[in-house]
Enzyme design. Structure first.
Site, PDB file in Angstrom:
ATOM      1  N   ARG A   1      26.324 -20.629   1.608  1.00  0.00           N
ATOM      2  CA  ARG A   1      27.528 -20.622   2.447  1.00  0.00           C
ATOM      3  C   ARG A   1      27.154 -20.725   3.919  1.00  0.00           C
ATOM      4  NH1 ARG A   1      31.617 -15.755   1.446  1.00  0.00           N
ATOM      5  NH2 ARG A   1      30.104 -14.649   2.751  1.00  0.00           N
TER       6      ARG A   1
ATOM      7  N   LYS B   1      32.204 -19.484   7.818  1.00  0.00           N
ATOM      8  CA  LYS B   1      32.128 -18.120   8.363  1.00  0.00           C
ATOM      9  C   LYS B   1      31.530 -18.171   9.763  1.00  0.00           C
ATOM     10  CE  LYS B   1      31.192 -13.576   6.382  1.00  0.00           C
ATOM     11  NZ  LYS B   1      32.543 -13.204   5.920  1.00  0.00           N
TER      12      LYS B   1
HETATM   13  C1  LIG Z   1      33.346 -12.933   4.844  1.00  0.00           C
HETATM   14  C2  LIG Z   1      34.804 -13.163   4.674  1.00  0.00           C
HETATM   15  C3  LIG Z   1      35.479 -12.840   3.488  1.00  0.00           C
HETATM   16  C4  LIG Z   1      34.820 -12.127   2.332  1.00  0.00           C
HETATM   17  O1  LIG Z   1      33.789 -12.846   1.755  1.00  0.00           O
HETATM   18  P1  LIG Z   1      32.722 -12.114   0.823  1.00  0.00           P
HETATM   19  O2  LIG Z   1      31.736 -13.165   0.515  1.00  0.00           O
HETATM   20  O3  LIG Z   1      33.435 -11.639  -0.375  1.00  0.00           O
HETATM   21  O4  LIG Z   1      32.169 -10.982   1.626  1.00  0.00           O
HETATM   22  C5  LIG Z   1      36.825 -13.157   3.392  1.00  0.00           C
HETATM   23  N1  LIG Z   1      37.476 -13.737   4.411  1.00  0.00           N
HETATM   24  C6  LIG Z   1      36.873 -14.056   5.558  1.00  0.00           C
HETATM   25  C7  LIG Z   1      37.657 -14.696   6.636  1.00  0.00           C
HETATM   26  C8  LIG Z   1      35.510 -13.783   5.737  1.00  0.00           C
HETATM   27  O5  LIG Z   1      34.918 -14.094   6.879  1.00  0.00           O
END
Ligand SMILES: *Cc1c(COP(=O)(O)O)cnc(C)c1O
Length: 341
Positions: A80, A183
């Site tokens: 990711r 992210k």
């Molecule tokens: C990191 C994040 C999540 C959760 O992702 P996980 O991989 O389950 O920790 C959900 N929404 C947003 C906007 C994020 O940045």
């Protein structure tokens, strides 16, 4: 370890011994370096500072009843982060080296991995950002990848206790064809005003709607949304949400538990039909939702009639935690055991 009250950790930064760093210069990544400094020295014209070239990840390590340390789905975070880098034109960090950096930082900070009984864990935060200097808007030629760790308790003060969410149509965290699906730091900056207002008004997070039509549910601040009804786990399919690894894991566990899984658009009004609702992410796994207030339509949706999480959410939560802590078998190979720390 002396001095840490493992049972009462919050979700905040606590200094540990070391972090791992790696520099991208002259078109390639260098060696992994160990640092005991909490600071980085960056150029005043670094692209991360001016133009938001910065991406991060979040994952956890758990100490089991057997004393072994387990990392949950690290490879998914590595992949990711590579997608996030592609999305804002940054140098990608190789998946294999990402995993190596995570193992290394855990070995170096083993004394900060909370004991099994505490219910706490070690939060791992990889970060990658543009350090090269540019005044014109363009991608940097130099980057820093780093991994820091910090011990954490449950994300929400209430732990596995139901929370309230609010819908505000006047804020978006992401644009329709923007960067909501990666992210990156900028998405978080864009969500601070709405999040602050939600907290001030007593809500745990904002439940965002799709930014184009404002008709469908997107996600709950830093956590994906799901609803449960008629033995189905329903979660939004949207270009503007971040593909949560927790949500992906819960979908697989739901299927395994004989539930149907639906990934589709969820109209706001459908909220009235769910038996259980929750938001999910690494930090809290699942935060059950007891009330959602639609601020603009002054309409409220209530869940958890007895004040407790519903039985299916509870089951998914316990199954995922059991895999993470090594209390149950790990049939899908999600957990990597680190020997000797
Ligand atoms: C990191 C994040 C999540 C959760 O992702 P996980 O991989 O389950 O920790 C959900 N929404 C947003 C906007 C994020 O940045």
């Amino acid at each position: 370890m002396d001095g840490i009250d493992w049972k009462n950790l919050g979700f905040s930064y606590l200094k540990t011994d070391y972090n791992i760093r790696c520099h991208f210069r002259d078109g390639q990544w260098g060696e992994l370096e160990v640092s005991s400094s909490e600071h980085v020295d960056v150029h005043i014209a670094a692209t991360a500072l001016h133009y938001g070239q910065s991406a991060f990840e979040g994952l956890k390590a758990f100490r089991g009843r057997d004393g072994l340390v387990r990392i949950f789905r690290c490879e998914e975070n590595a992949k990711r982060m590579a997608l996030s880098c592609q999305g804002i034109l940054m140098a990608e960090f190789p998946v294999k080296r990402f995993r190596e950096a995570v193992r290394r930082v855990l070995q170096l900070n083993a004394r900060f991995i909370p004991p099994y009984e505490s219910g706490a864990s070690l939060y791992i935060r990889p970060l990658l950002f543009g350090t090269g200097a540019n005044i014109g808007v363009k991608a940097a030629t130099e980057y820093l990848f780093l991994v820091l760790v910090t011990p954490v308790g449950p994300y929400f003060k209430e732990g596995f206790k139901p929370v309230d969410l609010v819908i505000f149509r006047q804020y978006d965290r992401a644009a329709p064809l923007g960067t909501g699906n990666i992210k990156i730091a900028g998405n978080y900056a864009a969500s601070l005003v709405a999040g602050h207002r939600a907290h001030q008004e007593g809500y745990a997070a904002v439940l965002y709607l799709d930014p184009k039509e404002k008709k469908y549910l997107d996600e709950g601040g830093p956590a994906n949304f799901f609803g449960i009804k008629n033995n189905s786990y329903v979660t939004p399919c949207s270009q503007t949400i971040l593909p949560s690894i927790t949500n992906n894991s819960l979908m697989k566990l739901a299927e395994d538990a004989g539930m149907r899984v639906e990934r589709r658009q969820i109209p706001v009004e459908e909220l009235g039909t769910f038996e259980e609702v929750g938001i999910c992410g690494t930090a809290a796994v699942i935060s059950p939702v007891k009330r959602i207030y639609d601020h603009d339509l002054q309409k409220e949706y209530r869940f958890c009639p007895d004040g407790e999480a519903g039985p299916l959410s509870r089951n998914l939560y316990h199954r995922l935690r059991a895999i993470q802590y090594g209390d149950e078998a790990d049939p899908l190979g999600w957990v990597e055991v680190l020997e000797g720390i």
